[in-house]
Motif scaffolding. Structure first.
Motif, PDB file in Angstrom:
ATOM      1  N   GLN A 124       0.855  -1.191   0.000  1.00  0.00           N
ATOM      2  CA  GLN A 124       0.000   0.000   0.000  1.00  0.00           C
ATOM      3  C   GLN A 124       0.887   1.235   0.000  1.00  0.00           C
ATOM      4  N   TYR A 125       0.590   2.144  -0.911  1.00  0.00           N
ATOM      5  CA  TYR A 125       1.289   3.430  -0.922  1.00  0.00           C
ATOM      6  C   TYR A 125       0.330   4.502  -0.430  1.00  0.00           C
ATOM      7  N   PHE A 126       0.735   5.218   0.595  1.00  0.00           N
ATOM      8  CA  PHE A 126      -0.059   6.326   1.139  1.00  0.00           C
ATOM      9  C   PHE A 126       0.664   7.632   0.836  1.00  0.00           C
ATOM     10  N   ALA A 127       0.000   8.537   0.136  1.00  0.00           N
ATOM     11  CA  ALA A 127       0.585   9.845  -0.122  1.00  0.00           C
ATOM     12  C   ALA A 127       0.640  10.655   1.175  1.00  0.00           C
ATOM     13  N   ILE A 128       1.627  11.523   1.252  1.00  0.00           N
ATOM     14  CA  ILE A 128       1.674  12.519   2.324  1.00  0.00           C
ATOM     15  C   ILE A 128       1.452  13.871   1.654  1.00  0.00           C
ATOM     16  N   PRO A 129       0.242  14.425   1.759  1.00  0.00           N
ATOM     17  CA  PRO A 129      -0.020  15.711   1.104  1.00  0.00           C
ATOM     18  C   PRO A 129       0.961  16.774   1.591  1.00  0.00           C
ATOM     19  N   ALA A 130       1.372  17.638   0.680  1.00  0.00           N
ATOM     20  CA  ALA A 130       2.412  18.612   0.991  1.00  0.00           C
ATOM     21  C   ALA A 130       2.021  19.471   2.188  1.00  0.00           C
ATOM     22  N   VAL A 131       2.990  19.661   3.060  1.00  0.00           N
ATOM     23  CA  VAL A 131       2.805  20.564   4.185  1.00  0.00           C
ATOM     24  C   VAL A 131       2.965  21.986   3.659  1.00  0.00           C
ATOM     25  N   SER A 132       2.313  22.943   4.320  1.00  0.00           N
ATOM     26  CA  SER A 132       2.244  24.284   3.747  1.00  0.00           C
ATOM     27  C   SER A 132       3.612  24.941   3.605  1.00  0.00           C
ATOM     28  N   ASN A 133       4.600  24.466   4.330  1.00  0.00           N
ATOM     29  CA  ASN A 133       5.899  25.122   4.229  1.00  0.00           C
ATOM     30  C   ASN A 133       6.758  24.545   3.120  1.00  0.00           C
ATOM     31  N   GLU A 134       6.188  23.644   2.312  1.00  0.00           N
ATOM     32  CA  GLU A 134       7.009  22.931   1.350  1.00  0.00           C
ATOM     33  C   GLU A 134       7.735  23.880   0.410  1.00  0.00           C
ATOM     34  N   ALA A 135       7.078  24.982   0.081  1.00  0.00           N
ATOM     35  CA  ALA A 135       7.718  25.929  -0.825  1.00  0.00           C
ATOM     36  C   ALA A 135       8.634  26.893  -0.073  1.00  0.00           C
ATOM     37  N   GLY A 136       8.770  26.681   1.222  1.00  0.00           N
ATOM     38  CA  GLY A 136       9.686  27.502   1.993  1.00  0.00           C
ATOM     39  C   GLY A 136       9.084  28.810   2.457  1.00  0.00           C
ATOM     40  N   SER A 137       7.758  28.888   2.491  1.00  0.00           N
ATOM     41  CA  SER A 137       7.120  30.139   2.895  1.00  0.00           C
ATOM     42  C   SER A 137       6.959  30.194   4.407  1.00  0.00           C
ATOM     43  N   ALA A 138       5.886  29.634   4.915  1.00  0.00           N
ATOM     44  CA  ALA A 138       5.699  29.596   6.360  1.00  0.00           C
ATOM     45  C   ALA A 138       6.210  28.262   6.874  1.00  0.00           C
ATOM     46  N   HIS A 139       6.767  28.280   8.078  1.00  0.00           N
ATOM     47  CA  HIS A 139       7.405  27.065   8.573  1.00  0.00           C
ATOM     48  C   HIS A 139       6.661  26.481   9.750  1.00  0.00           C
ATOM     49  N   ASP A 140       5.357  26.405   9.650  1.00  0.00           N
ATOM     50  CA  ASP A 140       4.577  25.831  10.737  1.00  0.00           C
ATOM     51  C   ASP A 140       3.405  25.032  10.171  1.00  0.00           C
ATOM     52  N   GLY A 141       3.671  24.257   9.147  1.00  0.00           N
ATOM     53  CA  GLY A 141       2.597  23.568   8.452  1.00  0.00           C
ATOM     54  C   GLY A 141       2.066  22.360   9.200  1.00  0.00           C
ATOM     55  N   THR A 142       0.844  21.992   8.883  1.00  0.00           N
ATOM     56  CA  THR A 142       0.281  20.723   9.311  1.00  0.00           C
ATOM     57  C   THR A 142      -0.274  20.048   8.069  1.00  0.00           C
ATOM     58  N   THR A 143      -0.526  18.754   8.159  1.00  0.00           N
ATOM     59  CA  THR A 143      -1.111  18.057   7.037  1.00  0.00           C
ATOM     60  C   THR A 143      -2.043  16.986   7.556  1.00  0.00           C
ATOM     61  N   THR A 144      -2.887  16.500   6.686  1.00  0.00           N
ATOM     62  CA  THR A 144      -3.803  15.423   7.027  1.00  0.00           C
ATOM     63  C   THR A 144      -3.294  14.152   6.377  1.00  0.00           C
ATOM     64  N   LEU A 145      -2.960  13.179   7.187  1.00  0.00           N
ATOM     65  CA  LEU A 145      -2.446  11.921   6.646  1.00  0.00           C
ATOM     66  C   LEU A 145      -3.619  11.046   6.210  1.00  0.00           C
ATOM     67  N   PRO A 146      -3.623  10.607   4.952  1.00  0.00           N
ATOM     68  CA  PRO A 146      -4.747   9.821   4.434  1.00  0.00           C
ATOM     69  C   PRO A 146      -4.913   8.487   5.164  1.00  0.00           C
ATOM     70  N   THR A 147      -6.156   8.035   5.243  1.00  0.00           N
ATOM     71  CA  THR A 147      -6.430   6.711   5.798  1.00  0.00           C
ATOM     72  C   THR A 147      -6.647   5.677   4.701  1.00  0.00           C
ATOM     73  N   GLN A 148      -6.686   6.134   3.454  1.00  0.00           N
ATOM     74  CA  GLN A 148      -6.843   5.218   2.324  1.00  0.00           C
ATOM     75  C   GLN A 148      -5.577   5.243   1.490  1.00  0.00           C
ATOM     76  N   PRO A 149      -5.131   4.086   1.013  1.00  0.00           N
ATOM     77  CA  PRO A 149      -3.938   4.087   0.167  1.00  0.00           C
ATOM     78  C   PRO A 149      -4.230   4.696  -1.200  1.00  0.00           C
ATOM     79  N   THR A 150      -3.228   5.330  -1.786  1.00  0.00           N
ATOM     80  CA  THR A 150      -3.367   5.817  -3.153  1.00  0.00           C
ATOM     81  C   THR A 150      -3.149   4.686  -4.154  1.00  0.00           C
ATOM     82  N   GLU A 151      -2.424   3.659  -3.743  1.00  0.00           N
ATOM     83  CA  GLU A 151      -2.280   2.458  -4.573  1.00  0.00           C
ATOM     84  C   GLU A 151      -2.219   1.245  -3.671  1.00  0.00           C
TER      85      GLU A 151
END
Ligand SMILES: [Fe+2]
Ligand SMILES: [Fe+2]
Length: 672
Positions: free
Chosen positions: A634-661
């Motif tokens: 099972q592959y589970f994506a980790i959606p990009a945290v808001s700081n990925e582009a180097g803007s704000a450095h306090d991101g959160t993300t929602t980890l999926p409960t369903q596999p992408t594959e």
């Protein structure tokens, strides 16, 4: 859901190609994402730093144990190595480990193992049951300390509790528990990704942000402790190279490793994390390539110019100090023992093999100081080390040479040279023994760089891996090859052999190449594009072909844009068929070339343009022998945290409960 076309060329089987595009709107294979928001502790520092530090920062002087790390010994059912570090540049007074099958307490102090005084890293030595190693970073002069206890004689499938202490007058302790591997035909779960990096300042112990820092790295570790399907943490994790990118922060490599160690310890204190070497584990320092201190006239400042720009053996000093991995028993031509550079272990019926592809790839992608401006000054660091412009570390063939075998455009150990490639010899011996061993059903190889990748901004596919190791993976029917290096996800169809006569094209010539010329990329041949079904899940028979997975982790800098040949709409891959040369001069500045060629890539089965990062969960069910043995992936994506582009450095993300594959990899075993 997919695009289809017919591919192939005269004389070969024609097949239907389906390249699954994961994550695009309307893709029915992607389940709706749900999940829980993982909230992290708040920042150590009061506000975000403006960027990576440009000076060497002091490390703590406390001795409290931290960065707890478990790895398997040679036999994961009975051997586990417990490792930890002091926070900074002060050795622990009298470190000790205690362990027991019951929780450690005043009433149950457990078995005690006292550690000796630290000795500088020396990979020509054998390590005892308890070992303390110091390593002095060649560029900033900081010395850090690593403690290892190799536990042996443990009971299989058993939980052990442990506690480590610094042995100070008022001791400081840390601890957790782990489970040894089961024996025989047991079910178990493991996980994997590469390219983890460090979280951003708000989740780093130090409060700093480093060159590849990104809070995705935090969530990637969180996910291993609590995978999205709710079925529990794995027995162990495979970390496919590019661990923390400390070689990009030349003034603070020990500090970057520390933040990595503390992030990873949230999982690695509880279950083994087994690494592979990547290009970013190779660091600049002031040693010779063999790890001996440089002795060029002119002192430290002259070491770089003299070629003494390696941080420990082959630049891997921090890695080899931090990890005490299963011993491969191989001694290199220079007298260094190659313990930990590559190794194998078996859990249940699966043989795992960790390789260092730096040894055989064409690409030149490790530490480099390549500045495109005229008369750029050398890179000068805290210790006075001076690295001239145009310098790269390049370790191809560091365990010995390979020579062409024209019969199948492969590369084989060059015995005639007197120094054949030791890693490739060891790999063949290990694969041959595994396939002769009736206790081994499946073989999983993990390494950093990619034999197959269609990423456009990434590195591409390296012909060196195809020439040196794919013939062995074919011959010994390796089931899965896991990699990192590209900061994205990609899955191939099962492949075996190569499409002789299907050539790529030189598009960005390196010295000696001509633009537009054809080049034999030894393109892997697709076995089938039509999965069978196993228990309602699409499945590949990995006895017929090896499946390759590129597994992004949690760094900054996603590369999940993928190539297409616009003339025929086929997937297209960059291929590195020669060393990507550093060209230029002091007077003009230097540039380093990228991949030189492209090929049509019918082997590319799935990509994910939406989310660059994720984690993989593998559930092994050996079944009965004779019978069918399977690994459910099972592959589970980790959606990009808001700081990925180097803007704000306090991101959160929602980890999926369903596999992408979700796929099953299976093979029939024990049949005549
Ligand atoms: Fe990477
Ligand atoms: Fe890499």
């Amino acid at each position: 859901m997919s695009e289809s076309s017919t591919g192939g060329s005269p004389g070969k089987a024609t097949f239907t190609r389906r390249r699954f595009i994961i994550g695009t709107v309307g893709v029915s294979a992607v389940a709706a994402l749900g999940g829980t928001v993982v909230r992290a502790p708040r920042a150590v520092a009061s506000g975000p730093p403006s960027g990576p530090p440009t000076t060497t920062l002091p490390l703590p002087t406390t001795t409290d144990p931290e960065q707890l790390l478990l790895t398997w010994g040679r036999d994961p059912a009975t051997e586990v190595t417990v490792s930890w570090s002091a926070p900074g540049t002060v050795a622990q007074p009298a470190p000790v480990l205690s362990f027991s099958t019951q929780p450690i307490s005043a009433h149950n102090p457990g078995w005690l193992v006292k550690l000796p005084d630290p000795r500088p890293l020396d990979v020509t030595e054998r390590y005892g049951e308890a070992t303390a190693i110091s390593f002095t970073d060649g560029l900033n002069g900081q010395t850090t300390y690593f403690y290892h206890v190799q536990l042996t004689g443990l009971k299989p499938g058993t939980r052990y509790y442990y506690q480590v202490s610094d042995g100070a007058a008022t001791p400081s302790t840390a601890g957790s528990s782990f489970e040894t591997a089961p024996t025989g035909r047991a079910k178990f779960r493991f996980s994997s990704y590469g390219d983890l990096a460090t979280p951003s300042w708000d989740l780093n112990t130090s409060g700093n942000i480093w060159h590849e820092s990104c809070d995705n790295s935090w969530y990637a570790v969180t996910a291993i402790e609590n995978p999205g399907d709710g079925k529990g943490a794995p027995l162990f994790h495979l970390l496919n190279g590019d661990l923390c990118y400390a070689n990009l922060d030349v003034n603070n490599a020990p500090g970057v490793w520390r933040d990595f160690g503390n992030n990873v310890a949230r999982s690695a204190a509880n279950r083994p994390w087994m690494p592979a070497l990547g290009n970013h584990e190779c660091e600049f320092g002031t040693d010779t390539i063999h790890g001996h201190p440089g002795s060029a006239p002119g002192g430290i400042a002259a070491q770089g110019a003299a070629g003494n720009y390696w941080n420990g053996p082959y630049g891997f000093g921090h890695y080899l100090s931090r990890f005490l991995l299963p011993d491969n028993g191989v001694t290199n031509w220079d007298g260094n023992r190659l313990r930990g550079n590559f190794y194998s272990f078996q859990v249940g019926t699966v043989k795992f093999i960790s390789l260092d592809a730096d040894d055989i790839i064409y690409q030149d992608g490790a530490a480099n100081y390549v500045i495109g401006t005229a008369n750029a000054k050398p890179e000068v660091t805290t210790t006075g080390a001076s690295i001239p412009n145009g310098t790269t570390t390049y370790t191809r063939f560091y365990t010995g040479g390979l020579k062409p075998d024209a019969a199948n455009n492969s590369l084989v150990p060059d015995y005639a040279s007197g120094k054949p490639n030791l890693q490739t010899i060891w790999l063949e011996q290990t694969l041959k023994a595994a396939r002769r061993d009736p206790s081994v059903d499946m073989i999983v190889v993990f390494m950093h760089q990619c034999a197959m990748s269609t990423s456009v901004p990434g590195n591409g596919s390296d012909l060196g891996i195809r020439q040196a190791w794919l013939p062995l993976f074919d011959q010994y029917e390796v089931d899965l090859v896991l990699s990192g290096h590209e900061h994205d996800y990609e899955r191939t169809y099962p492949v075996r052999g190569y499409d002789a006569g299907e050539h790529g094209t030189v598009v960005a010539p390196n010295p000696g190449q001509t633009k537009g010329a054809t080049v034999d990329t030894r393109r892997p041949a697709v076995v089938t594009t039509e999965p069978y079904e196993f228990g309602g899940t699409p499945a590949w028979n990995t006895a017929e072909g090896t499946v390759y997975l590129v597994l992004g982790g949690g760094t900054n800098g996603p590369t999940n844009t993928y190539g297409t040949d616009t003339t025929d709409d086929e997937p297209q891959a960059k291929v590195i068929t020669t060393r990507n040369a550093v060209v230029g001069s002091e007077a003009t500045g230097f540039v380093k070339d990228g991949a030189d060629s492209v090929e049509d890539a019918p082997w590319s089965a799935a990509i994910n343009p939406t989310d660059a990062y994720g984690y993989s969960i593998f559930d092994v069910d050996p079944g009965a022998r004779p019978g069918e043995t399977t690994i459910t992936f099972q592959y589970f994506a980790i959606p990009a945290v808001s700081n990925e582009a180097g803007s704000a450095h306090d991101g959160t993300t929602t980890l999926p409960t369903q596999p992408t594959e979700k796929f099953v990899f299976g093979r029939r075993v024990g049949h005549p």
